[in-house]
Write an enzyme that holds these catalytic residues in place. Structure first.
Site, PDB file in Angstrom:
ATOM      1  CB  SER A  46      -0.968  -0.140   0.881  1.00  0.00           C
ATOM      2  OG  SER A  46      -1.456  -1.484   1.386  1.00  0.00           O
TER       3      SER A  46
HETATM    4  N1  SAH Z   1      -0.740  -4.613   3.604  1.00  0.00           N
HETATM    5  C1  SAH Z   1       0.415  -5.478   3.108  1.00  0.00           C
HETATM    6  C2  SAH Z   1      -0.322  -5.144   1.448  1.00  0.00           C
HETATM    7  C3  SAH Z   1      -0.681  -6.153   1.072  1.00  0.00           C
HETATM    8  S1  SAH Z   1      -2.083  -6.225  -0.420  1.00  0.00           S
HETATM    9  C4  SAH Z   1       1.790  -4.801   2.508  1.00  0.00           C
HETATM   10  O1  SAH Z   1       1.908  -4.141   3.062  1.00  0.00           O
HETATM   11  O2  SAH Z   1       2.353  -4.777   2.028  1.00  0.00           O
HETATM   12  C5  SAH Z   1      -3.013  -7.121   0.063  1.00  0.00           C
HETATM   13  C6  SAH Z   1      -3.280  -8.760   0.871  1.00  0.00           C
HETATM   14  O3  SAH Z   1      -4.566  -9.041   1.191  1.00  0.00           O
HETATM   15  C7  SAH Z   1      -2.126  -9.542  -0.555  1.00  0.00           C
HETATM   16  O4  SAH Z   1      -1.787  -9.797   0.052  1.00  0.00           O
HETATM   17  C8  SAH Z   1      -3.637 -11.122  -0.652  1.00  0.00           C
HETATM   18  O5  SAH Z   1      -3.742 -11.206  -0.994  1.00  0.00           O
HETATM   19  C9  SAH Z   1      -4.605 -10.461   1.112  1.00  0.00           C
HETATM   20  N2  SAH Z   1      -5.340 -11.329   1.070  1.00  0.00           N
HETATM   21  C10 SAH Z   1      -6.472 -10.768   0.272  1.00  0.00           C
HETATM   22  N3  SAH Z   1      -7.362 -11.824   0.591  1.00  0.00           N
HETATM   23  C11 SAH Z   1      -7.211 -12.497   1.997  1.00  0.00           C
HETATM   24  C12 SAH Z   1      -7.749 -13.022   2.797  1.00  0.00           C
HETATM   25  N4  SAH Z   1      -9.169 -13.837   3.126  1.00  0.00           N
HETATM   26  N5  SAH Z   1      -7.445 -13.969   4.110  1.00  0.00           N
HETATM   27  C13 SAH Z   1      -5.882 -13.063   3.915  1.00  0.00           C
HETATM   28  N6  SAH Z   1      -5.263 -12.637   3.304  1.00  0.00           N
HETATM   29  C14 SAH Z   1      -6.286 -11.396   2.363  1.00  0.00           C
END
Ligand code: SAH
Length: 206
Positions: A52
């Site tokens: 993000s």
């Molecule tokens: N906070 C992270 C942002 C990652 S983007 C960072 O700083 O890099 C959001 C993430 O949510 C992705 O990696 C995606 O695979 C994950 N995601 C989506 N649905 C999910 C679920 N039901 N359970 C766990 N992770 C999930």
């Protein structure tokens, strides 16, 4: 990044600003994006996901008012960047990621940076983590169709959750607080996240 993109906007929480200054963001982005690691936008990571934008991470963390004794659940570990910042701010972070490649890479990175108060689990975060609940804060980093009731149930009394809600085109960041067993949600601002995929999320991508 901290002065221009965060403090000059509306991020004034000194603990959040200090944590964002301490965590080396370039460590969490692919090497080809190192030159952009501290810029004001999201960056692609593996599995078609994104780390993000710094501002939105700080905005969500500021809204949660995390204290040093808090136990926090994060859903969507991704690169592990926001997990590291949470680890700086609270007592213990449980973070759930559905992609094993990302979960493993994030775990290795956080270990190499010597974070000891983090536990990463592979699975569907929309189910929460009943065995470790209740949580003082829940940070959801992917957009849900609606606020999952299971997650609200796993908040402690006085607990807070920040979660993006809505489809690809229009999402709102919502802030949920549980008080006297009742939860209330307020809208914070518009945002753009990847989809939360799972039982309490979307059934597939956009
Ligand atoms: N906070 C992270 C942002 C990652 S983007 C960072 O700083 O890099 C959001 C993430 O949510 C992705 O990696 C995606 O695979 C994950 N995601 C989506 N649905 C999910 C679920 N039901 N359970 C766990 N992770 C999930």
């Amino acid at each position: 990044m901290v002065e221009r993109q965060l403090r000059d906007r509306d991020i004034l929480d000194e603990r959040v600003l200090a944590a964002m200054a301490r965590v080396p963001r370039h460590e969490f982005v692919p090497q080809e994006f190192w030159a952009q690691a501290y810029e004001d936008h999201p960056i692609p990571i593996e599995e078609n996901q994104t780390i993000s934008q710094p501002y939105i991470v700080a905005f969500m963390l500021q809204a949660l008012s995390i204290t040093p004794s808090d136990v926090v659940l994060e859903i969507g570990t991704g690169s592990g960047y926001s997990t590291a910042i949470l680890a700086e701010l609270c007592n213990k972070v449980y973070s759930i990621e559905r992609h094993s490649v990302l979960a493993k890479a994030a775990e290795a990175k956080l270990t190499s940076l010597a974070y000891k108060n983090v536990e990463i689990t592979l699975g569907d975060g929309t189910e929460g983590m009943r065995e470790c609940a209740p949580f003082d804060c829940i940070l959801v980093s992917a957009a849900a169709p609606r606020i999952p009731t299971i997650l609200v149930d796993q908040l402690s009394e006085g607990g807070r959750m920040v979660i993006p809600v809505g489809p690809a085109t229009v999402q709102e960041l919502q802030f949920v607080r549980k008080q006297n067993g009742q939860s209330t949600a307020v809208r914070l601002e518009n945002c753009r996240f990847v989809p939360l995929i799972g039982a309490g999320g979307y059934s597939s991508g956009w």
